[in-house]
Design a protein around this motif. Sequence first.
Motif, mmCIF file in Angstrom:
data_model
loop_
_atom_site.group_PDB
_atom_site.id
_atom_site.type_symbol
_atom_site.label_atom_id
_atom_site.label_comp_id
_atom_site.label_asym_id
_atom_site.label_seq_id
_atom_site.Cartn_x
_atom_site.Cartn_y
_atom_site.Cartn_z
ATOM 1 N N GLU A 122 -42.146 3.005 -3.528
ATOM 2 C CA GLU A 122 -40.937 3.259 -4.308
ATOM 3 C C GLU A 122 -40.198 1.940 -4.493
ATOM 4 N N VAL A 123 -40.019 1.541 -5.738
ATOM 5 C CA VAL A 123 -39.347 0.290 -6.074
ATOM 6 C C VAL A 123 -37.887 0.586 -6.398
ATOM 7 N N LEU A 124 -36.995 -0.100 -5.693
ATOM 8 C CA LEU A 124 -35.571 0.010 -5.979
ATOM 9 C C LEU A 124 -35.023 -1.368 -6.300
ATOM 10 N N PRO A 125 -34.212 -1.535 -7.300
ATOM 11 C CA PRO A 125 -33.790 -0.479 -8.208
ATOM 12 C C PRO A 125 -34.888 -0.125 -9.213
ATOM 13 N N GLY A 126 -34.882 1.132 -9.613
ATOM 14 C CA GLY A 126 -35.903 1.638 -10.527
ATOM 15 C C GLY A 126 -35.817 1.062 -11.926
ATOM 16 N N ILE A 127 -34.733 0.360 -12.211
ATOM 17 C CA ILE A 127 -34.603 -0.270 -13.522
ATOM 18 C C ILE A 127 -35.226 -1.666 -13.535
ATOM 19 N N ALA A 128 -35.847 -2.054 -12.433
ATOM 20 C CA ALA A 128 -36.513 -3.364 -12.331
ATOM 21 C C ALA A 128 -37.907 -3.270 -12.936
ATOM 22 N N VAL A 131 -40.728 -5.904 -12.332
ATOM 23 C CA VAL A 131 -41.384 -5.804 -11.029
ATOM 24 C C VAL A 131 -42.303 -4.592 -10.985
ATOM 25 N N ILE A 132 -41.871 -3.480 -11.556
ATOM 26 C CA ILE A 132 -42.704 -2.275 -11.591
ATOM 27 C C ILE A 132 -44.017 -2.577 -12.306
ATOM 28 N N LYS A 133 -43.936 -3.262 -13.437
ATOM 29 C CA LYS A 133 -45.137 -3.622 -14.198
ATOM 30 C C LYS A 133 -46.049 -4.524 -13.369
ATOM 31 N N GLU A 134 -45.474 -5.549 -12.740
ATOM 32 C CA GLU A 134 -46.269 -6.478 -11.933
ATOM 33 C C GLU A 134 -46.950 -5.752 -10.767
ATOM 34 N N LEU A 135 -46.198 -4.951 -10.056
ATOM 35 C CA LEU A 135 -46.775 -4.224 -8.916
ATOM 36 C C LEU A 135 -47.860 -3.247 -9.367
ATOM 37 N N SER A 136 -47.604 -2.526 -10.453
ATOM 38 C CA SER A 136 -48.586 -1.521 -10.897
ATOM 39 C C SER A 136 -49.911 -2.165 -11.291
ATOM 40 N N GLU A 137 -49.876 -3.430 -11.664
ATOM 41 C CA GLU A 137 -51.100 -4.147 -12.033
ATOM 42 C C GLU A 137 -51.793 -4.791 -10.834
ATOM 43 N N CYS A 138 -51.076 -4.886 -9.697
ATOM 44 C CA CYS A 138 -51.610 -5.658 -8.564
ATOM 45 C C CYS A 138 -51.911 -4.855 -7.305
ATOM 46 N N ILE A 139 -51.386 -3.638 -7.199
ATOM 47 C CA ILE A 139 -51.588 -2.873 -5.962
ATOM 48 C C ILE A 139 -52.225 -1.529 -6.265
ATOM 49 N N ARG A 140 -52.857 -0.944 -5.252
ATOM 50 C CA ARG A 140 -53.522 0.344 -5.396
ATOM 51 C C ARG A 140 -52.549 1.522 -5.349
ATOM 52 N N PRO A 141 -51.546 1.525 -4.436
ATOM 53 C CA PRO A 141 -50.664 2.699 -4.395
ATOM 54 C C PRO A 141 -49.930 2.920 -5.715
ATOM 55 N N LYS A 142 -49.630 4.174 -5.988
ATOM 56 C CA LYS A 142 -48.869 4.514 -7.185
ATOM 57 C C LYS A 142 -47.418 4.075 -6.997
ATOM 58 N N ILE A 143 -46.767 3.762 -8.099
ATOM 59 C CA ILE A 143 -45.401 3.260 -8.076
ATOM 60 C C ILE A 143 -44.418 4.377 -8.413
ATOM 61 N N ILE A 144 -43.380 4.480 -7.606
ATOM 62 C CA ILE A 144 -42.259 5.379 -7.859
ATOM 63 C C ILE A 144 -41.055 4.491 -8.134
ATOM 64 N N ALA A 145 -40.337 4.754 -9.216
ATOM 65 C CA ALA A 145 -39.119 4.002 -9.527
ATOM 66 C C ALA A 145 -37.924 4.813 -9.045
ATOM 67 N N GLY A 146 -37.030 4.193 -8.323
ATOM 68 C CA GLY A 146 -35.857 4.901 -7.819
ATOM 69 C C GLY A 146 -34.624 4.024 -7.834
ATOM 70 N N GLY A 147 -33.485 4.634 -7.953
ATOM 71 C CA GLY A 147 -32.238 3.911 -7.889
ATOM 72 C C GLY A 147 -31.765 3.416 -9.240
ATOM 73 N N LEU A 148 -30.552 3.800 -9.605
ATOM 74 C CA LEU A 148 -29.877 3.365 -10.821
ATOM 75 C C LEU A 148 -30.500 3.896 -12.108
ATOM 76 N N ILE A 149 -31.431 4.817 -12.015
ATOM 77 C CA ILE A 149 -31.989 5.440 -13.222
ATOM 78 C C ILE A 149 -31.117 6.648 -13.550
ATOM 79 N N GLU A 150 -30.447 6.568 -14.696
ATOM 80 C CA GLU A 150 -29.456 7.595 -15.027
ATOM 81 C C GLU A 150 -29.705 8.315 -16.342
ATOM 82 N N THR A 151 -30.620 7.793 -17.163
ATOM 83 C CA THR A 151 -30.824 8.396 -18.483
ATOM 84 C C THR A 151 -32.298 8.713 -18.719
#
Length: 181
Positions: A122-128, A131-151
């Motif tokens: 889980e990547v916080l803040p989820g609006i990053a 970083v979410i894109k970079e991690l999703s391309e480099c690691i095996r675990p699935k990415i969860i975005a959390g924090g500050l996502i409001e819309t």
Amino acid sequence: MILPAIRTMKDLEIFIQTQYDYCVILDVHISQLDNILNMLMAHDKHAFFHVDLIKGLAVDEAAIEYLIQKFKVYGIVSTKPKLIKKAKMLGAQTILRIFIIDSSALSKSYRFIEQSDPDYVEVLPGIATKVIKELSECIRPKIIAGGLIETVEEVGTALQHGATHITSSNNILWKHFNPEK
């Protein structure tokens, strides 16, 4: 897509009326565990418990063992790699929560992911989204975005950048993305 984050018993009551099967339990007191688990079981729901936020429970490997063996929790969330590793060893699903505040934190997070091999990160803040894109391309675990996502748009952006799920305590977003059974 949405992984409801439960902060109060009222949130839990709303959650059990949705079509979601899984949630994350935050800010709970140890005395509430039986009641929460009974409610979840009665409605065929499962929860990841954020062990760092359980009041009255030491945040150590013995606590993980206790939660998994006594309460049969589905999964845990923690910022501590050793707790993730222990939970995996005991057969629970795991979410390693990381806070990305700068490049040093990102480097440290890669080490934590490698050490603990979580099922999800889980990547916080989820609006990053960078970083979410970079991690999703480099690691095996699935990415969860959390924090500050409001819309709805922020949910879409996080998903487009590689997140597979979004944690949110905003039950308006839960309703918007409520899955069909």
